[in-house]
Design a protein around this motif. Sequence first.
Motif, PDB file in Angstrom:
ATOM      1  N   THR A 192       0.840  -1.197   0.000  1.00  0.00           N
ATOM      2  CA  THR A 192       0.000   0.000   0.000  1.00  0.00           C
ATOM      3  C   THR A 192       0.879   1.252   0.000  1.00  0.00           C
ATOM      4  O   THR A 192       1.846   1.343   0.754  1.00  0.00           O
ATOM      5  CB  THR A 192      -0.940   0.010   1.219  1.00  0.00           C
ATOM      6  N   PRO A 252       1.563   7.385   2.841  1.00  0.00           N
ATOM      7  CA  PRO A 252       1.229   8.809   2.786  1.00  0.00           C
ATOM      8  C   PRO A 252       2.492   9.650   2.616  1.00  0.00           C
ATOM      9  O   PRO A 252       3.599   9.205   2.963  1.00  0.00           O
ATOM     10  CB  PRO A 252       0.563   9.073   4.139  1.00  0.00           C
ATOM     11  N   LEU A 296       1.241   8.477   9.862  1.00  0.00           N
ATOM     12  CA  LEU A 296       0.740   7.142   9.546  1.00  0.00           C
ATOM     13  C   LEU A 296       0.560   6.364  10.837  1.00  0.00           C
ATOM     14  O   LEU A 296       1.478   6.281  11.655  1.00  0.00           O
ATOM     15  CB  LEU A 296       1.709   6.384   8.626  1.00  0.00           C
ATOM     16  N   VAL A 313      -0.937   2.568  12.042  1.00  0.00           N
ATOM     17  CA  VAL A 313      -1.371   1.258  11.552  1.00  0.00           C
ATOM     18  C   VAL A 313      -1.885   0.423  12.716  1.00  0.00           C
ATOM     19  O   VAL A 313      -1.292   0.419  13.794  1.00  0.00           O
ATOM     20  CB  VAL A 313      -0.212   0.522  10.855  1.00  0.00           C
ATOM     21  N   GLU A 358      -2.760   9.389   7.485  1.00  0.00           N
ATOM     22  CA  GLU A 358      -3.653   8.247   7.237  1.00  0.00           C
ATOM     23  C   GLU A 358      -3.565   7.252   8.384  1.00  0.00           C
ATOM     24  O   GLU A 358      -2.482   7.011   8.939  1.00  0.00           O
ATOM     25  CB  GLU A 358      -3.275   7.512   5.937  1.00  0.00           C
ATOM     26  N   TRP A 379      -4.239   3.246   8.942  1.00  0.00           N
ATOM     27  CA  TRP A 379      -4.456   1.992   8.208  1.00  0.00           C
ATOM     28  C   TRP A 379      -5.053   0.971   9.171  1.00  0.00           C
ATOM     29  O   TRP A 379      -4.403   0.525  10.117  1.00  0.00           O
ATOM     30  CB  TRP A 379      -3.139   1.452   7.665  1.00  0.00           C
ATOM     31  N   ARG A 397      -8.706   1.704  -0.254  1.00  0.00           N
ATOM     32  CA  ARG A 397      -8.768   0.345   0.292  1.00  0.00           C
ATOM     33  C   ARG A 397      -7.882  -0.572  -0.536  1.00  0.00           C
ATOM     34  O   ARG A 397      -7.817  -0.447  -1.752  1.00  0.00           O
ATOM     35  CB  ARG A 397     -10.199  -0.209   0.283  1.00  0.00           C
ATOM     36  N   TRP A 446      -7.966  -0.698   5.271  1.00  0.00           N
ATOM     37  CA  TRP A 446      -8.774   0.512   5.128  1.00  0.00           C
ATOM     38  C   TRP A 446      -7.874   1.729   5.346  1.00  0.00           C
ATOM     39  O   TRP A 446      -7.269   1.879   6.412  1.00  0.00           O
ATOM     40  CB  TRP A 446      -9.908   0.535   6.157  1.00  0.00           C
ATOM     41  N   GLN A 447      -7.772   2.600   4.347  1.00  0.00           N
ATOM     42  CA  GLN A 447      -7.018   3.846   4.477  1.00  0.00           C
ATOM     43  C   GLN A 447      -7.991   4.926   4.946  1.00  0.00           C
ATOM     44  O   GLN A 447      -8.928   5.309   4.226  1.00  0.00           O
ATOM     45  CB  GLN A 447      -6.386   4.231   3.143  1.00  0.00           C
TER      46      GLN A 447
END
Length: 377
Positions: free
Chosen positions: A190, A193, A263, A265, A307, A309, A341, A370-371
């Motif tokens: 993915t 960002p 970011l 996650v 973002e 994740w 996504r 899911w972003q």
Amino acid sequence: MSDFPLIEWTEADAARSARWRSEAGVAPPKRVVIADDTTNADTAYKLACEGTALLYRGDFQNARLLLQAMARRADRKKAKTGNTPTEAFNLHRMAQAQRARTLGMLLIPFDAGHMIPLRRAPDVHDACLEAYGAADEAYVASLRELLGLIGAHEWRKNGVEIPALGSRIHPYYGVFSPVRGEYVDLVARTALPAAAESLAFDIGTGTGVIAAMLAKRGVKRIVATEQDPRAIACAKENMQRLGFANRVEVVKADLFPQGRSPLIVCNPPWVPAKPSSPIEHAVYDPDSRMLKGFLAGLAAHLEPKGEGWLILSDLAEHLGLRTREQLTEWIEQAGLKVVGRETIRPRHGKAADADDPLHAARAQEVTTLWQLAAANK
């Protein structure tokens, strides 16, 4: 070890007792009889089903064979299927729990120092030390749990190959092993960002595999959070092994560390159900506590244009335990929006096993990254 409960039994007309060890939190059995190389599998299985434990006094390898024979008898029982995916899931978990209780009734004695006083017993000192800690007096434990400890010790020693990482992760006992690599593949492919090369948070890092993947992709600093002391030690050791210790900081925190990041996650437990043992906390998330907590706190910890994740399987949706509408509603209520996504199909064997009680749900499973971003940005 004085904090551990006692298990009591009668042997040679004398009352005996020892400390009881169970990493799964199982209470010591109330009824215990002595078993040896003359005990047949039918008798052992019948007693175990009735709640009577068998403390083995014969040859260790024969005890393993007896446990295997008891497992075959347990697996002959025809499982109830249920009329809906949710019923099938609940019946499957009940059957798994009953099987675990029954096979957990075959017990092994230990002397101080994790030594097994049985013929042909292996040296299990290191495996037991990693899971139980030191043992300065005798104790009794389930043979089934002991075999789990031995398997976990081998995983910790040899590691689990992670193709996307190009290296191995070494899980500790009680820390969920990254045997399903799909979610790591999603993190590997993915697009990051714009500002994520400087900093990322990994929420609930476990073995540290996602933090390691982010470091491999060039993120200069990662803060990885965990609550479980065993997982914290595991993640730190893995970062040291991989050469990422100077870039990955593992901290104790309930979800988020302090500050903001471009970011963040999170790969939370995928199924909203109650775990029945410590290791299941990585799979089952009662009332979706971690999922909801991550979503609720995400916007406040994201940098502008950052973002989050969220990596989540939709297995719970196919089991009727959570709906897609609930998930999207939680995202909106948290002041978040979906900006992208990435999806992947599972590769594990159960996804193609038509005999698996949950096959109908597993065959449809998709894991999604899911972003997410703050809705007002």
